[in-house]
Design a protein around this motif. Sequence first.
Motif, short mmCIF file in Angstrom:
data_model
loop_
_atom_site.label_atom_id
_atom_site.label_comp_id
_atom_site.label_asym_id
_atom_site.label_seq_id
_atom_site.Cartn_x
_atom_site.Cartn_y
_atom_site.Cartn_z
N ASP A 104 36.24 42.48 29.56
CA ASP A 104 36.82 43.62 30.28
C ASP A 104 38.32 43.71 30.11
OD1 ASP A 104 36.95 41.23 31.68
OD2 ASP A 104 36.89 42.18 33.66
N PRO A 397 40.72 48.20 34.86
CA PRO A 397 40.78 49.05 36.05
C PRO A 397 40.83 48.23 37.34
CG PRO A 397 39.20 49.94 34.49
CD PRO A 397 39.63 48.60 33.95
N GLY A 398 41.65 48.70 38.26
CA GLY A 398 41.82 47.99 39.53
C GLY A 398 43.06 47.13 39.57
N GLU A 410 46.58 48.79 36.15
CA GLU A 410 45.71 48.84 34.98
C GLU A 410 46.45 49.46 33.80
OE1 GLU A 410 42.80 52.46 35.10
OE2 GLU A 410 42.92 51.62 37.15
N ASN A 411 46.02 49.05 32.61
CA ASN A 411 46.58 49.50 31.32
C ASN A 411 47.97 48.96 31.02
OD1 ASN A 411 44.31 50.96 30.47
ND2 ASN A 411 44.95 52.75 31.67
#
Length: 525
Positions: A104, A397-398, A410-411
């Motif tokens: 992930d 994400p998160g 995120e990112n």
Amino acid sequence: MTSFVFWLSELRQSPALVSLAVSIFAVVGYCVHAYWVSPLHRYPGPFLAKFTNLWRLYRISRGDFHKELQALHEKYGPVVRIGPNVLDIDYPDLNKTVFNTKGDWRKTEAYLGSNVVVDGQIVYNVFSELDKTKHANGKRPIAKYYSATGVATIEPHVDKIISQFCDEIETRFIGSDNTKPVSSTTPFNLGTWTNFYTWDVIGALTFSQPLGYLSKGFDFDGTIKIAEKAIEYFGLLTAMPSLDYWFDKNPIYRLGPPGFANVGGISVQHMIDRYQNADSAYHDPSKPDYLDRFIEAKHDNPDSVNDAQVVSWLMINMIAGADTTATIIRNAVYYSLKNRHVWTRLRADLASAGLTADQTPLPLKPLRAIPYLEAIVNESLRILPAVILSMERYVPPGGQRLLDGSIVPENTILGFNLYVLGRNKKVWGEDAEEFKPERWLQNTGEGDDEYKTRLQEMHNAALSFGGGSRICLGKHMGLMQVYKVVATLAVRYEVELAHPEREWRVVNHFFPMQDGLEVKIARRV
């Protein structure tokens, strides 16, 4: 107010002024966002790094970015902002979270520079493929060939090249007089010859044919030099991956510099020769090589594996299999000779295991049972990892809460530099800068459970071969060669550094490029 209205009126009359004004406002807006509005503004780092990746590109071009990062962490702490959207992290406890089997934490575009263009098509490999599903699909058909069991079947290919390695060294630098003391022999660059060995052995393992560097004694076709330039280019791209589309992957006109196309050409030609049975002079089907196995994987998976996939597998063998293995061998020899007691103990432990020069090349199985040899290899990977630019991942994400309590959105790109992690004093102690294989052994009075816990913490922190779903596919193949070559040198020869007072030179081009392993060598009597 009247002056402002007049300025706007004049501005509307001049497209050039409009463009200039828009550009100025865009730059100012970007800088304000990067410095004050960005969620990363709270994290310390070099001033220019907050605004542009050009700072990182420049620092990487100097060839010492691993040391720069270490100095930055010493100055700012475990979290350093090294780009507008990049944080470098010295939190070993996060390694298992990030490098997991779920995949992930996505790889960043920094890895795309290892792609090549073959017949106008960009060919990905298991290192550069960012999509976790495609990566798993590309890895699954061949994973069994790189397991410990699969690698054991190719040991005879390795032995053949190690024997040639020893023969070339003895012919060129020792001669027929085995009574000469090591101090009177001719110094030579063992690091260069180690590179000749690793390129030849990867040719033998992949195509059943060494590439010829040992027999010729130099980089006769320029492939090794081109590969070094390609790695240097790849290292620069990790800071600004988009540059690759203007240079190596330019669809209109390729601007260079040297990429991995040369290795791609070698791979394609060998594949064609195998299909046409044009390599029968050196290829024995009863002793399969990796090309045989990759073609077998294609036949077993006709719906998912084509020739482009076979080429990508061949290339990753070549690109990652030679230089990284040479790096670890050079580390183990250099640091063991620099700390002479290490080399002395290694030789004593090999002798205690009943291993002698008459048995060289030494078989792998008894070598893996020698704890001190394993400790030397682990410490060599810690003190100077085979990859010394940061391994980058996108925060999923998160977001991610760091150990200081802050939450990274995120990112955001998090970088994990193995050179920095290998010097974290909370894990390695105050002597983290020292080459000390003993740290990997059980201490006197240390319980078994306590030692196992400490050992696991060190392996988690070192991340020598990555981790999780992206763990290095060639780990067992590389380690087999390191164990066998280092042990063979120790039992077969008297080896001394030609200039023990000098430090060698390390240049960071993603892989560390070492220079200065000058040795004197003689046969042990």
